[in-house]
Write a protein that holds these residues in place. Structure first.
Motif, PDB file in Angstrom:
ATOM      1  N   GLY A  61       4.249   2.995   5.104  1.00 33.22           N
ATOM      2  CA  GLY A  61       4.233   2.821   3.818  1.00 33.22           C
ATOM      3  C   GLY A  61       5.640   2.716   3.534  1.00 33.22           C
ATOM      4  N   ARG A  62       6.628   3.121   4.263  1.00 34.73           N
ATOM      5  CA  ARG A  62       8.135   3.058   3.978  1.00 34.73           C
ATOM      6  C   ARG A  62       8.700   1.527   4.147  1.00 34.73           C
ATOM      7  NH1 ARG A  62      11.752   7.791   7.037  1.00 34.73           N
ATOM      8  NH2 ARG A  62      13.073   6.315   5.969  1.00 34.73           N
ATOM      9  N   ILE A  63       7.881   0.762   4.948  1.00 34.57           N
ATOM     10  CA  ILE A  63       8.254  -0.429   5.095  1.00 34.57           C
ATOM     11  C   ILE A  63       7.475  -1.499   4.248  1.00 34.57           C
ATOM     12  CG2 ILE A  63       9.198  -0.059   7.241  1.00 34.57           C
ATOM     13  CD1 ILE A  63       6.514  -1.441   8.621  1.00 34.57           C
ATOM     14  N   GLY A  64       7.025  -0.922   3.250  1.00 30.88           N
ATOM     15  CA  GLY A  64       6.113  -1.780   2.215  1.00 30.88           C
ATOM     16  C   GLY A  64       4.684  -1.923   2.389  1.00 30.88           C
ATOM     17  N   PHE A  65       4.086  -1.301   3.598  1.00 35.08           N
ATOM     18  CA  PHE A  65       2.645  -1.858   3.628  1.00 35.08           C
ATOM     19  C   PHE A  65       1.961  -0.868   2.494  1.00 35.08           C
ATOM     20  CE2 PHE A  65       1.756  -3.020   8.050  1.00 35.08           C
ATOM     21  CZ  PHE A  65       2.870  -3.825   8.384  1.00 35.08           C
ATOM     22  N   ASP A  66       0.837  -1.594   1.749  1.00 34.71           N
ATOM     23  CA  ASP A  66      -0.120  -0.845   1.025  1.00 34.71           C
ATOM     24  C   ASP A  66      -1.218  -0.164   1.615  1.00 34.71           C
ATOM     25  OD1 ASP A  66      -1.951  -3.068   1.512  1.00 34.71           O
ATOM     26  OD2 ASP A  66      -1.236  -4.186  -0.190  1.00 34.71           O
ATOM     27  N   GLY A  67      -2.252   0.271   0.978  1.00 38.18           N
ATOM     28  CA  GLY A  67      -2.940   1.026   1.861  1.00 38.18           C
ATOM     29  C   GLY A  67      -4.025   0.036   2.424  1.00 38.18           C
ATOM     30  N   ASP A  68      -4.380  -1.146   2.053  1.00 35.82           N
ATOM     31  CA  ASP A  68      -5.359  -1.992   2.750  1.00 35.82           C
ATOM     32  C   ASP A  68      -4.274  -2.370   4.053  1.00 35.82           C
ATOM     33  OD1 ASP A  68      -7.288  -1.964   0.999  1.00 35.82           O
ATOM     34  OD2 ASP A  68      -6.640  -3.748  -0.144  1.00 35.82           O
ATOM     35  N   GLN A  69      -3.208  -2.687   3.983  1.00 33.35           N
ATOM     36  CA  GLN A  69      -2.331  -3.293   5.176  1.00 33.35           C
ATOM     37  C   GLN A  69      -2.380  -2.084   6.135  1.00 33.35           C
ATOM     38  OE1 GLN A  69       0.985  -4.462   2.783  1.00 33.35           O
ATOM     39  NE2 GLN A  69       0.871  -6.506   3.857  1.00 33.35           N
ATOM     40  N   ILE A  70      -2.191  -0.728   5.763  1.00 32.01           N
ATOM     41  CA  ILE A  70      -2.102   0.324   6.553  1.00 32.01           C
ATOM     42  C   ILE A  70      -3.399   0.491   7.331  1.00 32.01           C
ATOM     43  CG2 ILE A  70      -1.957   3.038   6.742  1.00 32.01           C
ATOM     44  CD1 ILE A  70       0.099   2.741   4.430  1.00 32.01           C
ATOM     45  N   ASN A  71      -4.639   0.249   6.721  1.00 32.07           N
ATOM     46  CA  ASN A  71      -5.978   0.451   7.275  1.00 32.07           C
ATOM     47  C   ASN A  71      -6.009  -0.756   8.244  1.00 32.07           C
ATOM     48  OD1 ASN A  71      -6.694   2.794   5.957  1.00 32.07           O
ATOM     49  ND2 ASN A  71      -7.376   1.699   4.345  1.00 32.07           N
ATOM     50  N   ALA A  72      -5.637  -1.860   7.887  1.00 36.58           N
ATOM     51  CA  ALA A  72      -5.802  -3.220   8.796  1.00 36.58           C
ATOM     52  C   ALA A  72      -5.102  -2.736  10.127  1.00 36.58           C
ATOM     53  CB  ALA A  72      -5.276  -4.251   8.085  1.00 36.58           C
TER      54      ALA A  72
END
Length: 395
Positions: free
Chosen positions: A372-383
């Protein structure tokens, strides 16, 4: 009990990479030799008057005056000292001048390392020496403590990389690609490009491409040959070979994770890839020391090796990074894979920490927070978690 032959050796050569390579050749021939290097005649003469030497290796072309000025002094004052002239110019006049100062041998550049070793061994009239089991029969922990105190570190040069470092002609593009994928040449060349011998304006060089451009391909190749000449560089014991592969694979996996993260975060991947390739620098340097112990007659056991690696790798890695003059930002990126300083906001360092946590199967909640600190949203984190963790392992 046999002892390796050792000599006092002076190398007068203004090309630092060539001087380093010749120093490795001497130590490979005669373990324990005291090697002193100089780039000009006045500094070499000062040392000579104070310490003398058993063997001098002198380049013909030097700043200010050629090497015969130094050889002439040695010839007059110490006729028993062996004198070797090194030159890229082999015309008749050079040979005549060399004979006037009583040289015992003449080595023409460019040269093959094995040819130089054979020539020097013949000149000194002793066989090539090596460490023996009788000379260094001691427990591995004691050997490592002593070697670490000596501070003479290197990194293994193995497989295709070793074949590539034999001094033969290779396709430069293929060679450069091979170098950038291995910790030893990557670290050595970036480090060399940050020394005063090559970097005159003091600008930090962090890129492999920049380093090779500054050094030139021939100098870079000479530096890699020097690495291959270091004792223990050729990892031969099967257990140690397996450990080298394991640690190299760790670096490659970190590089893949960091590349994926950098591209997704819009950051340049190369700085992260370079740091990833140096992730196991300390372990690899320790394995080179252990190979020296094996060459001396030791028989490694996996449990003991892993214990000693865990104990010494952090210290040895840090010492080698400083010894090779790696730039601060690169060292910090490497360190970030192990721990992140509180308040860090730089994306490249956070990326390296995430990659380190993934490799070590660290806390998944921490990974999600850092993503999250490098700009990932929830979907990107899950991916990302789907990509690098099996479903049973995801938080």
């Amino acid at each position: 009990m046999s002892h390796a032959v050792s000599y006092r050796v002076m190398i007068l050569e203004d090309d630092p990479s060539m001087a380093e390579l010749l120093g490795h050749v001497v130590r490979q021939l005669w373990a324990g030799s005291r090697v002193s290097t100089f780039s000009d005649v006045p500094s070499a003469l000062k040392h000579w008057y104070e310490h003398k030497a058993d063997l001098v290796l002198v380049d013909w072309t030097l700043p200010g005056e050629n090497g015969t000025a130094f050889l002439d002094v040695v010839h007059r004052e110490a006729p028993l000292t062996r004198r070797v002239m090194i030159s890229g110019n082999v015309d008749k006049q050079v040979v005549i001048e060399a004979r006037k100062v009583g040289v015992d041998g003449f080595i023409a550049k460019p040269f093959q390392i094995q040819d130089v070793m054979q020539r020097l061994a013949a000149i000194m009239a002793v066989p090539k020496s090596s460490l023996t089991g009788d000379a260094l029969r001691e427990p591995l922990p004691d050997f490592l403590r002593r070697e670490i105190q000596r501070g003479q570190f290197g990194l293994p040069v193995t497989g295709k990389l070793r074949l590539n470092a034999d001094g033969s002609q290779h396709d430069p593009a293929e060679t450069l690609q091979l170098w950038r994928q291995h910790p030893a040449p990557l670290a050595r060349l970036i480090g060399a490009a940050n020394t005063g011998a090559y970097n005159l304006d003091g600008r930090a060089i962090e890129s492999f491409t920049e380093a090779v451009k500054l050094l030139g391909f021939q100098t870079a190749n000479t530096l890699i040959q020097g690495l291959a000449m270091q004792p223990g560089s050729d990892i031969q014991h099967p257990l140690l070979q397996d450990l080298v592969k394991e640690f190299l694979n760790d670096s490659l996996r970190i590089a893949a994770i960091a590349t994926r993260l950098a591209r997704a975060a819009g950051a340049p991947p190369d700085p992260c890839i370079n740091a990833a390739m140096l992730f196991r620098m300390g372990e690899l340097a320790c394995l080179q020391l252990i190979q020296r112990w094996v060459t001396a007659g030791g028989e490694p056991e996996e449990a003991e090796c892993r214990h000693e690696l865990a104990k010494h790798a952090p210290e040895v890695g840090n010492l080698l990074k400083m010894q090779w003059r790696l730039p601060l930002n690169l060292r910090v990126r490497v360190g970030a894979m192990y721990s992140l300083q509180p308040g860090t906001v730089k994306v490249d360092r956070i990326i390296m920490r995430i990659a380190g946590l993934v490799l070590s199967q660290g806390e998944r909640k921490e990974i999600r927070r850092l993503l999250g600190r490098i700009g990932f949203d929830g979907d990107q984190i899950n991916a990302f978690m789907d990509e690098w963790y099996p479903p049973a392992m995801r938080a």
